[in-house]
Motif scaffolding. Sequence first.
Motif, PDB file in Angstrom:
ATOM      1  N   CYS A   1     -17.715 -21.808 -18.046  1.00  0.00           N
ATOM      2  CA  CYS A   1     -18.549 -22.427 -19.072  1.00  0.00           C
ATOM      3  C   CYS A   1     -18.232 -21.835 -20.444  1.00  0.00           C
ATOM      4  O   CYS A   1     -17.767 -20.697 -20.570  1.00  0.00           O
ATOM      5  CB  CYS A   1     -20.028 -22.205 -18.762  1.00  0.00           C
ATOM      6  SG  CYS A   1     -20.619 -23.166 -17.357  1.00  0.00           S
TER       7      CYS A   1
ATOM      8  N   GLN B   1     -19.134 -20.243 -24.149  1.00  0.00           N
ATOM      9  CA  GLN B   1     -20.011 -19.125 -24.490  1.00  0.00           C
ATOM     10  C   GLN B   1     -21.428 -19.630 -24.744  1.00  0.00           C
ATOM     11  O   GLN B   1     -21.647 -20.645 -25.420  1.00  0.00           O
ATOM     12  CB  GLN B   1     -19.475 -18.410 -25.733  1.00  0.00           C
ATOM     13  CG  GLN B   1     -20.217 -17.113 -26.045  1.00  0.00           C
ATOM     14  CD  GLN B   1     -19.555 -16.359 -27.185  1.00  0.00           C
ATOM     15  OE1 GLN B   1     -18.570 -16.801 -27.740  1.00  0.00           O
ATOM     16  NE2 GLN B   1     -20.112 -15.202 -27.525  1.00  0.00           N
TER      17      GLN B   1
ATOM     18  N   TYR C   1     -23.400 -20.586 -22.289  1.00  0.00           N
ATOM     19  CA  TYR C   1     -23.791 -21.423 -21.142  1.00  0.00           C
ATOM     20  C   TYR C   1     -23.519 -20.674 -19.854  1.00  0.00           C
ATOM     21  O   TYR C   1     -22.635 -19.818 -19.769  1.00  0.00           O
ATOM     22  CB  TYR C   1     -23.022 -22.742 -21.144  1.00  0.00           C
ATOM     23  CG  TYR C   1     -23.447 -23.673 -22.265  1.00  0.00           C
ATOM     24  CD1 TYR C   1     -24.400 -24.660 -22.046  1.00  0.00           C
ATOM     25  CD2 TYR C   1     -22.897 -23.545 -23.539  1.00  0.00           C
ATOM     26  CE1 TYR C   1     -24.789 -25.508 -23.069  1.00  0.00           C
ATOM     27  CE2 TYR C   1     -23.285 -24.375 -24.578  1.00  0.00           C
ATOM     28  CZ  TYR C   1     -24.228 -25.369 -24.333  1.00  0.00           C
ATOM     29  OH  TYR C   1     -24.616 -26.200 -25.334  1.00  0.00           O
ATOM     30  N   THR C   2     -24.302 -21.022 -18.838  1.00  0.00           N
ATOM     31  CA  THR C   2     -24.205 -20.358 -17.539  1.00  0.00           C
ATOM     32  C   THR C   2     -23.776 -21.360 -16.474  1.00  0.00           C
ATOM     33  O   THR C   2     -24.319 -22.477 -16.400  1.00  0.00           O
ATOM     34  CB  THR C   2     -25.558 -19.741 -17.124  1.00  0.00           C
ATOM     35  OG1 THR C   2     -25.962 -18.804 -18.132  1.00  0.00           O
ATOM     36  CG2 THR C   2     -25.457 -19.042 -15.778  1.00  0.00           C
ATOM     37  N   LEU C   3     -22.803 -20.963 -15.631  1.00  0.00           N
ATOM     38  CA  LEU C   3     -22.330 -21.810 -14.540  1.00  0.00           C
ATOM     39  C   LEU C   3     -23.296 -21.695 -13.366  1.00  0.00           C
ATOM     40  O   LEU C   3     -23.525 -20.619 -12.841  1.00  0.00           O
ATOM     41  CB  LEU C   3     -20.923 -21.376 -14.126  1.00  0.00           C
ATOM     42  CG  LEU C   3     -20.178 -22.324 -13.195  1.00  0.00           C
ATOM     43  CD1 LEU C   3     -19.766 -23.571 -13.953  1.00  0.00           C
ATOM     44  CD2 LEU C   3     -18.943 -21.640 -12.620  1.00  0.00           C
ATOM     45  N   ILE C   4     -23.859 -22.832 -12.958  1.00  0.00           N
ATOM     46  CA  ILE C   4     -24.857 -22.831 -11.891  1.00  0.00           C
ATOM     47  C   ILE C   4     -24.217 -23.078 -10.534  1.00  0.00           C
ATOM     48  O   ILE C   4     -24.523 -22.415  -9.550  1.00  0.00           O
ATOM     49  CB  ILE C   4     -25.935 -23.900 -12.165  1.00  0.00           C
ATOM     50  CG1 ILE C   4     -26.681 -23.563 -13.457  1.00  0.00           C
ATOM     51  CG2 ILE C   4     -26.900 -24.007 -10.996  1.00  0.00           C
ATOM     52  CD1 ILE C   4     -27.386 -22.218 -13.433  1.00  0.00           C
TER      53      ILE C   4
ATOM     54  N   SER D   1     -17.624 -22.569  -8.962  1.00  0.00           N
ATOM     55  CA  SER D   1     -16.681 -22.761 -10.066  1.00  0.00           C
ATOM     56  C   SER D   1     -15.396 -23.463  -9.624  1.00  0.00           C
ATOM     57  O   SER D   1     -14.693 -24.032 -10.446  1.00  0.00           O
ATOM     58  CB  SER D   1     -16.328 -21.410 -10.682  1.00  0.00           C
ATOM     59  OG  SER D   1     -15.728 -20.567  -9.708  1.00  0.00           O
TER      60      SER D   1
ATOM     61  N   CYS E   1     -22.978 -26.683 -16.275  1.00  0.00           N
ATOM     62  CA  CYS E   1     -23.216 -25.613 -17.253  1.00  0.00           C
ATOM     63  C   CYS E   1     -24.567 -25.854 -17.938  1.00  0.00           C
ATOM     64  O   CYS E   1     -24.820 -26.963 -18.426  1.00  0.00           O
ATOM     65  CB  CYS E   1     -22.118 -25.583 -18.309  1.00  0.00           C
ATOM     66  SG  CYS E   1     -20.508 -25.063 -17.689  1.00  0.00           S
TER      67      CYS E   1
ATOM     68  N   ALA F   1     -28.850 -20.849 -20.619  1.00  0.00           N
ATOM     69  CA  ALA F   1     -29.773 -19.908 -19.983  1.00  0.00           C
ATOM     70  C   ALA F   1     -30.859 -19.470 -20.956  1.00  0.00           C
ATOM     71  O   ALA F   1     -31.927 -19.013 -20.549  1.00  0.00           O
ATOM     72  CB  ALA F   1     -29.000 -18.701 -19.469  1.00  0.00           C
ATOM     73  N   LYS F   2     -30.592 -19.623 -22.256  1.00  0.00           N
ATOM     74  CA  LYS F   2     -31.578 -19.294 -23.273  1.00  0.00           C
ATOM     75  C   LYS F   2     -31.766 -20.504 -24.170  1.00  0.00           C
ATOM     76  O   LYS F   2     -30.811 -21.160 -24.562  1.00  0.00           O
ATOM     77  CB  LYS F   2     -31.118 -18.093 -24.099  1.00  0.00           C
ATOM     78  CG  LYS F   2     -31.003 -16.803 -23.306  1.00  0.00           C
ATOM     79  CD  LYS F   2     -30.555 -15.646 -24.177  1.00  0.00           C
ATOM     80  CE  LYS F   2     -30.443 -14.352 -23.371  1.00  0.00           C
ATOM     81  NZ  LYS F   2     -30.005 -13.218 -24.208  1.00  0.00           N
TER      82      LYS F   2
ATOM     83  N   GLY G   1     -33.316 -22.011 -17.930  1.00  0.00           N
ATOM     84  CA  GLY G   1     -32.651 -21.385 -16.790  1.00  0.00           C
ATOM     85  C   GLY G   1     -33.437 -21.501 -15.508  1.00  0.00           C
ATOM     86  O   GLY G   1     -32.877 -21.302 -14.422  1.00  0.00           O
TER      87      GLY G   1
ATOM     88  N   SER H   1     -32.634 -26.783 -19.128  1.00  0.00           N
ATOM     89  CA  SER H   1     -31.549 -26.408 -20.038  1.00  0.00           C
ATOM     90  C   SER H   1     -31.929 -26.794 -21.462  1.00  0.00           C
ATOM     91  O   SER H   1     -31.894 -27.979 -21.813  1.00  0.00           O
ATOM     92  CB  SER H   1     -30.237 -27.101 -19.610  1.00  0.00           C
ATOM     93  OG  SER H   1     -29.196 -26.811 -20.519  1.00  0.00           O
TER      94      SER H   1
END
Length: 524
Positions: free
Chosen positions: A112, A114, A116-119, A122, A136, A139-140, A166, A188
């Motif tokens: 992902c 910067q 973003y978080t990969l849920i 991958s 993606c 998370a914040k 998140g 998200s």
Amino acid sequence: MKRFFFSLLWSLVGFVVKVPKCVDPPEVDFGEIVSDSEHRFGDTVQYGCNLAYTMSGSAWITCIGSKWTSPPKCLAPCRIRKLELDMRKLLLSKSRSRTLSVLHGENLEFACKQGYTLIQPSVRKCVDGYMDFPLCILAKGKNCGPAPGISNGDILSLNKKVYSAGDFVEYKCQKLYALDGESRSFCSDGRWTAVPKCLSPCSVTEKDLATRNMMKKTTSEQIGYLQVGNSLEIECRTGYILEHGSDFKVQCGKDEIIYPQCTERCELSTKEMAENNIQLFWTSSMKQIFGSHLDTYEFTCRSGYTEDPDSSPFRVPCLKGKMQYPKCVTLKAVGKCGPPPPIQNGDITPFFHMEYDSGTSAKYKCSEFFVMKGSETVTCQNGAWTNPPDCFEKCVISTKEMEKNNIQLKWRFLNFLFISPDSFEFTCKSGYVKDPKSSPFQASCLRGGIKYPKCNILQLCTPSQEIMKKNNIELTWSSYFRKLFSSQLNTFEFACKTGYGSDPKSSPFRASCLNGKLEYPKCT
């Protein structure tokens, strides 16, 4: 060598029995036939897939009886576009973002951007042109309100009024309903990711099965509803048989119920075959044989019998459980013949009679320096002789003509002197292709002469980087495939570069190599 002697064997017995042919080989999407044959029993055909397509199954199919074995499939590559990666906030390995192609069955690893978080996992696999991208999320970010509900399903946890970025909720469908999509939805940056659907089950009753001439395999099994993706094992009712290509399962699909096909079976009648003096072409065994609708059977006369002039065809299809059998009669039931017909440059050996009984034969022999085409034996059938042979001058293959026409013998182990007038086959020399105006590559010796086919030098195409740059286009495949441009490719596929769209007056984006030239599409 094996193929040649097999064909030679059939050419020898071909004068005595009829050898059935197969229909034209089936077409294959995104592929083509690269090696063809005459489509007789035992002949093979080879397929090849288009560039970047992956073959599934054997490249060769065989003519068995009058049908071909199953052809292969050409599975598509996955095209990963940079625009799609950017929309999904995805990156490739080493934090790259670009358009590329991935072959069927190969894996691709994602990351992902910067922030973003990969849920989800991958690494994803390309399956016949489709790849399920990972997700993606931020998370914040902004909080989300209550999670959305779904029809015929529930949230496994208590639905809160506020969720932090998140957080996620998990869904479950009601009994018999099937989950379609990801079971979890994530918060998200103030929005919930896509929620799944609960697909309705399929309704299958014993009445539905009965109307299709089938019944459930296990009597104790309860039926009524099938969940999407599940199946019910069945069997055909007495007197019916499963059609070729079907499976003994009723399958509940996403949008439809897929039923197998049970049709009235044909049971070969040994009594009617005996009464009509016939047997199966490939076997004299009289064991019990069943067939399904449209299955075709080839019959021939039993020893000592010949085809009745008024008989129905000897190639018989099964039509909804019924068959019309051909008929053969005794040789003595038909008229006698006079002397066999004379032929040029040949004689009857050792001597001939003034009268022949039906079913008897006579033989011919060609004069010196002549060779025979056709069977040396003729038979008296129904008061008439079968076709006599012809005697032709011997043929000699000209190496000079072959060199001039850029051809060679397909079977290189054959001698240049041909003492048989049967047809033989040529092929293009390496680096040459068939001339569009060429005579057939399977040539025959006609009264000592041969009409030679012709090949022209192969003109290859190499895409011009200068023209591609000028027209704002690029090849759809990655640089991994560019090393193949020097091979015998005849089709290229282009795409617009990032930031450009197809020109309304552009030629097709799939271009073929014609006489070493390519017609390029255009983007603006």
